[in-house]
Design an enzyme around this catalytic site. Structure first.
Site, PDB file in Angstrom:
ATOM      1  N   GLY A 126     -61.947  74.249   7.176  1.00  0.00           N
ATOM      2  CA  GLY A 126     -61.739  73.793   8.553  1.00  0.00           C
ATOM      3  C   GLY A 126     -60.401  74.225   9.136  1.00  0.00           C
ATOM      4  N   GLN A 127     -60.228  73.970  10.429  1.00  0.00           N
ATOM      5  CA  GLN A 127     -59.037  74.486  11.120  1.00  0.00           C
ATOM      6  C   GLN A 127     -57.750  73.753  10.730  1.00  0.00           C
ATOM      7  OE1 GLN A 127     -59.097  73.995  15.411  1.00  0.00           O
ATOM      8  NE2 GLN A 127     -59.945  71.923  15.317  1.00  0.00           N
TER       9      GLN A 127
ATOM     10  N   ASP B  62     -67.159  68.565  -2.741  1.00  0.00           N
ATOM     11  CA  ASP B  62     -68.145  68.177  -1.729  1.00  0.00           C
ATOM     12  C   ASP B  62     -68.026  66.679  -1.527  1.00  0.00           C
ATOM     13  OD1 ASP B  62     -70.352  67.411  -0.290  1.00  0.00           O
ATOM     14  OD2 ASP B  62     -71.785  68.625  -1.415  1.00  0.00           O
TER      15      ASP B  62
ATOM     16  N   THR C  63     -58.954  59.656  14.497  1.00  0.00           N
ATOM     17  CA  THR C  63     -59.212  60.222  15.826  1.00  0.00           C
ATOM     18  C   THR C  63     -58.961  59.233  16.963  1.00  0.00           C
ATOM     19  OG1 THR C  63     -61.033  61.014  17.220  1.00  0.00           O
ATOM     20  CG2 THR C  63     -61.646  59.619  15.398  1.00  0.00           C
ATOM     21  N   ASP C  64     -58.675  59.793  18.123  1.00  0.00           N
ATOM     22  CA  ASP C  64     -58.575  58.993  19.358  1.00  0.00           C
ATOM     23  C   ASP C  64     -59.925  58.368  19.718  1.00  0.00           C
ATOM     24  OD1 ASP C  64     -59.454  61.662  19.704  1.00  0.00           O
ATOM     25  OD2 ASP C  64     -58.945  61.653  21.839  1.00  0.00           O
TER      26      ASP C  64
ATOM     27  N   TYR D 248     -69.699  59.090  15.805  1.00  0.00           N
ATOM     28  CA  TYR D 248     -68.526  59.765  15.220  1.00  0.00           C
ATOM     29  C   TYR D 248     -67.341  58.803  15.193  1.00  0.00           C
ATOM     30  CZ  TYR D 248     -64.480  62.902  14.934  1.00  0.00           C
ATOM     31  OH  TYR D 248     -63.289  63.499  14.570  1.00  0.00           O
TER      32      TYR D 248
END
Ligand SMILES: NC(=O)c1ccc[n+]([C@@H]2O[C@H](COP(=O)([O-])OP(=O)(O)OC[C@H]3O[C@@H](n4cnc5c(N)ncnc54)[C@H](OP(=O)(O)O)[C@@H]3O)[C@@H](O)[C@H]2O)c1
Length: 278
Positions: free
Chosen positions: A10-11, A34, A99-100, A123
């Site tokens: 991922g980034q 995993d 996360t926001d 999410y």
């Protein structure tokens, strides 16, 4: 420090790989680490014996989480509990990225760490459950961030640049406010946080705020591109998952903990444009 990183493809993991180079980094591929497999987590963590585990893995496709809620819960929440248990056994620091989207977006000032959460999507709900799971590890740092992007990765910046390169006219929502945050800025802040021994919950976004349309406009300005860009409303483009209309995060806890490295979002964007390679 020996640092184990999940979600290597991922980034954010990509930025960690570049910015934490003075530490011993282990970034197993998803086939090895995993998060859907409890035994894989325990076996890798026991073998590596990390001082720090950064969980960069997540089911991040916000709309797909609505139709694949079981998988979202497994990766974003249940697996974080397994990571916490495995880290506890090694006395390791677990860094969990949140996360926001744990907020509902009805606020009118930047959200503080102790403001009530109320996610409006699967999410967001599963990521909030992931925070609770991470907190079961004695040594944990939960960093809530937002609107992540960088020169490398699947993100808004590259979506905009690719669309513009095809000569398309672009309509971008102008009624969701947040803080675009570069992966490299977050990775650098996490590194200092781990080195300085920060623990608990903190907000870690670039400073300042804009809308997705404002972000797109700034991207094209920074790149010196002329693009047919116009604003639109969220209601014009219904999506399976609801998004918070306002998700700016208040960074005062981070600032109180020590070295604050998060730049203004416009400076961070310019840095990515000027120096795409970290
Ligand atoms: N992107 C944002 O705007 C944003 C905003 C706030 C918070 N965050 C959080 O920041 C963190 C990093 O996100 P990111 O932007 O770097 O996301 P990303 O680029 O989508 O990276 C997440 C990685 O996790 C991997 N992954 C998915 N399922 C896995 C599994 N079962 N086992 C191991 N790896 C798995 C993905 O692999 P595949 O691609 O193969 O599925 C992907 O490489 C996440 O916790 C995310 O929730 C992101």
């Amino acid at each position: 420090m020996r640092v184990l990183v999940s979600g290597a493809s991922g980034q954010l993991a990509h930025a960690v790989r570049r910015t934490w180079q003075d530490h011993e980094l282990i970034l197993p591929e998803e086939s090895v680490l995993d998060l859907g497999k409890r035994e894989a987590i325990f076996s890798v963590v026991a073998e590596v014996r990390p001082d720090v585990l950064i969980n960069c893995a997540a089911f991040t496709q916000v709309d797909r989480c609505e139709s694949e809620a079981d998988l979202a819960r497994l990766i974003n929440a249940t697996a974080v509990g397994w990571l916490a248990e495995a880290c506890e056994a090694q006395h390791a620091l677990l860094i969990q990225i949140s996360t926001d989207y744990v907020f509902d977006g009805t606020g009118t000032r930047p959200y503080r760490e102790d403001d009530p959460t109320n996610p409006v999507s699967t999410y967001g709900r599963t990521k909030l459950e992931g925070e609770w799971q991470a907190a079961t590890c004695t040594r944990h740092l939960i960093a809530r961030t937002s609107w992540l992007y960088d020169a490398w990765g699947k993100n808004f910046l590259n979506t905009m640049l690719n669309a513009a390169a095809q000569g398309r006219s672009l309509r971008v929502v102008d009624d969701q406010r947040g803080s675009p945050t570069t992966c490299r800025a977050l990775a650098r802040q996490l590194k200092v946080a781990a080195e300085e021994g920060w623990q608990g919950l903190m907000h870690a976004t670039c400073q300042g705020e804009t809308t997705w349309h404002g972000f797109a406009k700034a991207i094209f300005e920074a790149k010196g591109m002329t693009v047919d860009l116009s604003p639109c409303a969220t209601a014009d483009y219904p999506t399976p998952a609801a998004r918070p209309a306002y998700s700016v995060l208040d960074g005062r806890r981070r600032k109180s903990l020590g070295t604050d490295l998060m730049p203004d979002w416009r400076d961070a964007l310019q840095d990515v444009v000027d120096h795409p390679e970290l």
